[in-house]
Design an enzyme around this catalytic site. Structure first.
Site, PDB file in Angstrom:
ATOM      1  N   GLU A  47      37.965  33.788  26.974  1.00 48.67           N
ATOM      2  CA  GLU A  47      38.813  33.623  25.681  1.00 48.67           C
ATOM      3  C   GLU A  47      39.745  32.488  26.135  1.00 48.67           C
ATOM      4  OE1 GLU A  47      41.443  36.137  22.526  1.00 48.67           O
ATOM      5  OE2 GLU A  47      40.711  36.935  24.152  1.00 48.67           O
ATOM      6  N   ARG A 106      36.281  45.178  38.066  1.00 50.50           N
ATOM      7  CA  ARG A 106      36.986  44.004  38.162  1.00 50.50           C
ATOM      8  C   ARG A 106      37.625  43.910  39.424  1.00 50.50           C
ATOM      9  NH1 ARG A 106      39.568  43.536  33.556  1.00 50.50           N
ATOM     10  NH2 ARG A 106      41.164  42.274  34.204  1.00 50.50           N
ATOM     11  N   LYS A 123      46.379  37.843  31.727  1.00 52.89           N
ATOM     12  CA  LYS A 123      46.714  36.777  31.031  1.00 52.89           C
ATOM     13  C   LYS A 123      48.057  36.627  30.673  1.00 52.89           C
ATOM     14  CE  LYS A 123      42.555  35.681  29.621  1.00 52.89           C
ATOM     15  NZ  LYS A 123      41.357  34.875  29.105  1.00 52.89           N
TER      16      LYS A 123
HETATM   17  P1  ATP Z   1      42.767  39.228  31.502  1.00 49.43           P
HETATM   18  O1  ATP Z   1      42.697  40.908  31.188  1.00 49.43           O
HETATM   19  O2  ATP Z   1      43.117  38.875  32.652  1.00 49.43           O
HETATM   20  O3  ATP Z   1      43.779  38.689  30.214  1.00 49.43           O
HETATM   21  P2  ATP Z   1      40.414  38.977  29.958  1.00 49.43           P
HETATM   22  O4  ATP Z   1      39.293  39.793  30.519  1.00 49.43           O
HETATM   23  O5  ATP Z   1      40.850  39.003  28.876  1.00 49.43           O
HETATM   24  O6  ATP Z   1      41.363  38.622  31.132  1.00 49.43           O
HETATM   25  P3  ATP Z   1      38.541  36.808  29.227  1.00 49.43           P
HETATM   26  O7  ATP Z   1      38.830  35.567  29.136  1.00 49.43           O
HETATM   27  O8  ATP Z   1      38.138  37.743  28.119  1.00 49.43           O
HETATM   28  O9  ATP Z   1      39.823  37.445  29.855  1.00 49.43           O
HETATM   29  O10 ATP Z   1      37.430  36.986  30.645  1.00 49.43           O
HETATM   30  C1  ATP Z   1      36.300  36.309  30.556  1.00 49.43           C
HETATM   31  C2  ATP Z   1      35.450  36.880  31.463  1.00 49.43           C
HETATM   32  O11 ATP Z   1      36.121  37.081  33.071  1.00 49.43           O
HETATM   33  C3  ATP Z   1      35.022  38.354  31.036  1.00 49.43           C
HETATM   34  O12 ATP Z   1      33.775  38.518  31.377  1.00 49.43           O
HETATM   35  C4  ATP Z   1      35.968  39.311  31.756  1.00 49.43           C
HETATM   36  O13 ATP Z   1      35.174  40.565  32.396  1.00 49.43           O
HETATM   37  C5  ATP Z   1      35.959  38.404  33.326  1.00 49.43           C
HETATM   38  N1  ATP Z   1      37.073  38.960  34.248  1.00 49.43           N
HETATM   39  C6  ATP Z   1      38.310  39.040  33.596  1.00 49.43           C
HETATM   40  N2  ATP Z   1      39.378  39.572  34.673  1.00 49.43           N
HETATM   41  C7  ATP Z   1      38.248  39.771  35.402  1.00 49.43           C
HETATM   42  C8  ATP Z   1      38.709  40.358  36.734  1.00 49.43           C
HETATM   43  N3  ATP Z   1      39.854  40.748  37.259  1.00 49.43           N
HETATM   44  N4  ATP Z   1      37.500  40.936  37.619  1.00 49.43           N
HETATM   45  C9  ATP Z   1      36.280  40.416  37.277  1.00 49.43           C
HETATM   46  N5  ATP Z   1      36.101  39.758  36.166  1.00 49.43           N
HETATM   47  C10 ATP Z   1      37.154  39.448  35.294  1.00 49.43           C
HETATM   48 MG    MG Z   2      40.193  39.322  26.931  1.00 48.70          MG
END
Ligand code: ATP
Ligand code: MG
Length: 563
Positions: free
Chosen positions: A37, A266, A276
């Protein structure tokens, strides 16, 4: 762009599933996706997902295997094109290439809308006019079933009409939503008539003001995957409970493919925060200098810090793919960085806390010698360079002690040590200021000791680094340490901002560097002998003009001791 290593990937449980799907002929194409995102910069957790998804696509050379870069930009409020550009740059820097496969979920808004109408027509979706508060309380909880909305049994015609008018902008934000009609008693809360669309009068970075209804993640994501013919939709474990809903939308919407969602754990890392939202606070409230602050484990921060992308890939590989939630020790990441830099970083000499040495038996004030020293003893191909040596030198202040204990093997009155790559010197005296600070020390060099053992009667058990004073150059050196002082900042009672490490940055304005570093380019990384690994700062360093070095990582893990 650096090429990803060809290290053979560990076969994790997801790769096993994929191999099996190919074997039984369920698929002859493998398509994964990385779906960020665009509401912030990528961090090391995303790096794990990138290495995994793009890594799978690379596993299969013989068949059509791809990884899509898809911006999941369905939320109009938080997304900016600055983030889109940074994400693309970060994926490329990590060594991956999406080729033609760059997508934006916001280009599918019409399709989502068609699917919603389809569900309404099937009697599988309805417009709910309850307030958000009412919807929340009527959902029940894990032990109590939910209560059906009074609007649940609206006719197909009424739902179609209201949904069209929602889209046309007739209603205010929050006045109604479109919900899937699944059931209010499921033990899985995600299945209790989840919201599919909400009204948001907001401008979107791609579609402008075309829309004022926006789809929810759980509805949009499976449709995005299906439209792109994703075969394996790999996501983190939090989504395990959402999978029945994912499958429900795939089953009930007119989609062109049947993607399968599989979850893995994760990445969590000690001494850091990864969300984020929290990273944004650190940036916005000025706790760090920006998204690329070298103390952040954002991909741009790691790049500026001098972490090699290959070391980040090795780290992700080492962490592996499992279904077990755990926290990885930051020391493991740092070990990968050291391992990589030990092989590839050239050695240089730099003195961070300088103390003047005068060699009293030097032939003359202007006499200078040029010594040939290896660029990397760990790698002979790195060759040698010349460093100059004159009457006055800089050494590290803590390589001298006025009253050294027995186990101290470096310089002290009457004691000898070797100048790395040069002569053995013996300390004959020192000078002190009125305040008691040592201002310089006096030494004699022993001729004919370069590359040779100490002569009889001289005890020399240490080699110290040094820089020739008459040719040395000044540089700003920034020492970075962990941003947080506790292992799990998220669990801190006072919040993650209450445990910031106050010593995470110290700036040395006038370090003394050997002359060859004057020409250090943007992007170069060196080992400053006995001190650590350092890279030129990508923002403030100007070759030959203003030298600014960042400490990438210390030579040893100093935190292991503290614990
Ligand atoms: P955050 O929780 O840090 O804000 P998010 O999951 O909301 O991150 P996205 O932009 O939606 O961020 O994530 C893009 C991809 O990265 C998704 O497929 C998510 O599952 C993966 N991802 C995000 N954080 C991790 C992590 N700590 N370990 C593995 N994969 C991750
Ligand atoms: Mg997200």
């Amino acid at each position: 762009m650096s090429k990803p290593s060809n290290k053979k990937e560990k076969v994790d449980f997801i790769r096993e599933i994929i191999a099996n799907d190919l074997e039984i002929g369920k698929h002859d194409t493998i398509i994964t996706r990385f779906p960020p995102e665009p509401n912030g910069y990528l961090h090391i957790g995303h790096a794990k997902s990138i290495c995994f998804n793009f890594g799978i696509a690379r596993d299969y050379a013989g068949i059509d295997a791809r990884c899509h870069l898809r911006f999941d930009d369905t939320n109009p409020e938080k997304e900016e094109s600055e983030y889109v550009n940074s994400i693309k740059a970060d994926v490329q820097w990590l060594g991956f290439d999406w080729g033609e496969d760059l997508y934006f979920a916001s280009n599918y808004f019409d399709f989502f809308y068609d699917c919603a109408q389809h569900l309404i027509n099937q009697g599988l979706a309805y417009v709910d006019s309850q307030s958000p508060e009412e919807i929340r309380t009527h959902r029940g909880n894990v032990t109590t079933p939910g209560t059906p909305s009074p609007f649940r049994d609206r006719s197909v015609e009424e739902n179609l009409d209201l949904f069209a008018r929602m889209k046309a902008g007739e209603f205010e934000d929050g006045s109604m939503v479109l919900r899937a009609k699944i059931g209010m008693t499921s033990s899985n809360m995600n299945m209790r008539d989840p919201v599919m669309y909400r009204i948001m009068h907001a401008t979107h970075h791609n579609t402008g003001d075309d829309w004022c209804v926006y789809p929810m993640y759980d509805f949009a994501h499976p449709l995005e995957d299906a439209l792109e013919h994703i075969t394996h939709s790999l996501c983190t474990l939090e989504f395990e409970n959402h999978r029945p809903l994912y499958d429900w939308f795939i089953k009930n919407c007119p989609v062109p493919a049947q993607p399968r969602q599989i979850e893995f754990s994760r990445l969590n890392l000690s001494y850091t925060v990864m969300s984020k939202r929290k990273l944004l606070r650190l940036v916005q409230e000025g706790h760090v200098s920006g998204w690329d602050d070298p103390r952040l484990l954002t991909i741009s921060g790691m790049r500026r810090r001098g972490y090699p992308p290959s070391a980040i890939r090795s780290f992700c590989h080492r962490v592996g793919i499992t279904k077990v939630n755990s926290t990885t020790d930051m020391a493991i990441l740092e070990a990968e960085i050291r391992n990589e830099l030990n092989q590839h970083a050239e050695r240089r000499m730099a003195v961070l806390d300088p103390l003047k040495v005068v060699i009293t038996n030097w032939p003359s004030d202007t006499h200078s010698e040029r010594l040939e020293v290896p660029n990397n003893p760990a790698n002979h191909e790195a060759g040698t360079r010349e460093v100059s040596l004159g009457k006055e030198l800089w050494i590290e202040r803590d390589d001298f002690m006025e009253e050294p204990p027995n186990k101290f093997f470096r310089l002290g009155p009457g004691r000898s040590a070797r100048l790395r790559g040069g002569y053995i010197i013996t300390c004959t005296g020192f000078e002190k200021s009125d305040t008691g600070e040592i201002t310089e020390i006096h030494c004699e060099f022993i001729p004919d000791t370069i590359g040779k053992d100490a002569p009889d009667g001289v005890r020399c058990r240490a080699a110290i680094h040094w820089v020739d004073a008459s040719t040395s150059i000044d540089a700003e050196v920034r020492l970075y340490d962990r941003l947080f002082s506790v292992e799990n900042p998220d669990a801190e009672e006072g919040g993650f901002l209450s445990c910031l490490n106050n010593d995470s940055l110290s700036v040395i304005p006038h370090a003394k560097l050997e002359a060859s570093l004057a020409s250090a380019d943007q992007g170069s990384v060196f080992q400053f002998e006995r001190v650590g690994y350092f890279c030129t700062d990508s923002v403030d360093h100007i070759t030959g003009e203003k030298l600014v070095f960042n400490r990438t990582v210390a030579l040893k893990d100093s935190w292991a001791k503290k614990k």
